[in-house]
Design an enzyme around this catalytic site. Sequence first.
Site, PDB file in Angstrom:
ATOM      1  N   LEU A  73     -53.991  31.988   8.191  1.00 28.73           N
ATOM      2  CA  LEU A  73     -53.103  31.301   9.126  1.00 28.73           C
ATOM      3  C   LEU A  73     -51.766  32.014   9.040  1.00 28.73           C
ATOM      4  O   LEU A  73     -51.238  32.223   7.941  1.00 28.73           O
ATOM      5  CB  LEU A  73     -52.976  29.824   8.746  1.00 28.73           C
ATOM      6  CG  LEU A  73     -52.437  28.849   9.796  1.00 28.73           C
ATOM      7  CD1 LEU A  73     -53.281  28.891  11.062  1.00 28.73           C
ATOM      8  CD2 LEU A  73     -52.409  27.427   9.243  1.00 28.73           C
ATOM      9  N   ASP A  74     -51.223  32.396  10.180  1.00 28.45           N
ATOM     10  CA  ASP A  74     -50.023  33.221  10.200  1.00 28.45           C
ATOM     11  C   ASP A  74     -48.845  32.555   9.505  1.00 28.45           C
ATOM     12  O   ASP A  74     -48.760  31.328   9.407  1.00 28.45           O
ATOM     13  CB  ASP A  74     -49.625  33.545  11.644  1.00 28.45           C
ATOM     14  CG  ASP A  74     -50.664  34.383  12.349  1.00 28.45           C
ATOM     15  OD1 ASP A  74     -51.365  35.146  11.672  1.00 28.45           O
ATOM     16  OD2 ASP A  74     -50.779  34.259  13.585  1.00 28.45           O
ATOM     17  N   PHE A  75     -47.913  33.389   9.060  1.00 25.65           N
ATOM     18  CA  PHE A  75     -46.689  32.944   8.396  1.00 25.65           C
ATOM     19  C   PHE A  75     -45.950  31.912   9.237  1.00 25.65           C
ATOM     20  O   PHE A  75     -45.437  30.918   8.727  1.00 25.65           O
ATOM     21  CB  PHE A  75     -45.805  34.175   8.148  1.00 25.65           C
ATOM     22  CG  PHE A  75     -44.483  33.893   7.477  1.00 25.65           C
ATOM     23  CD1 PHE A  75     -44.412  33.712   6.106  1.00 25.65           C
ATOM     24  CD2 PHE A  75     -43.312  33.821   8.222  1.00 25.65           C
ATOM     25  CE1 PHE A  75     -43.191  33.463   5.484  1.00 25.65           C
ATOM     26  CE2 PHE A  75     -42.089  33.570   7.618  1.00 25.65           C
ATOM     27  CZ  PHE A  75     -42.040  33.387   6.238  1.00 25.65           C
TER      28      PHE A  75
END
Length: 222
Positions: free
Chosen positions: A41-43
Amino acid sequence: MSKLILLNKPYGVLCQFTDPDGRPTLADFISESGVYAAGRLDFDSEGLLLLTADGRLQHRIAHPSNKLPKVYWAQVEGEITDDALLQLRLGVTLKDGETAPAEARRIPAPAIWRRQPPIRQRKSIPTSWIELTITEGRNRQVRRMTAAVGFPTLRLVRRAIGDWSLEGLAPGESRCEQVKMPAIPQAPGKPRSRKPSANRRKRPRNAAPGAGRDSRTRKPRR
């Protein structure tokens, strides 16, 4: 049974346990050792992240070939149109190819936590929320899909992966579940051919039954 950790990952947290630059990581929320994220899951995205120490379970969840549905809530810039939703459902063309058909619908603003920091919002441009369900796992796929149809994503929350959801989890909170891991089916292949036994004589294709036997071993008819 395998242990699965469900984490509501906050905004601005890396999907790894260490960072040389000192940014927040999963180690700030998960104390158990030996577990790894099943998918990323992206930053700058929030929501459900699954972690496990079971490599087979991790593969089953994360590998694109298993087509596990992932549900996202996306706050986009502008009032999403029916035409844009239709494009998302049919698939859009990205730099790495056409996306698979998705489920896309307009939803009211969900009753969830306030993001810290809040999104950048312009008073002259409204925003809207959509729910998007995909089965692929390309890098930053949802953001690229909404941008491709003219509605950039401002905030992205992953609500569910398969049957698991973030319901009841505040940002940074986690819970554990015991999961029964089904056997991973083997890829279909050619059936193994049975080689004739070395002491078994081959019979000519059109030979009559009993042909080729030693006449001395045949019993006379009565």
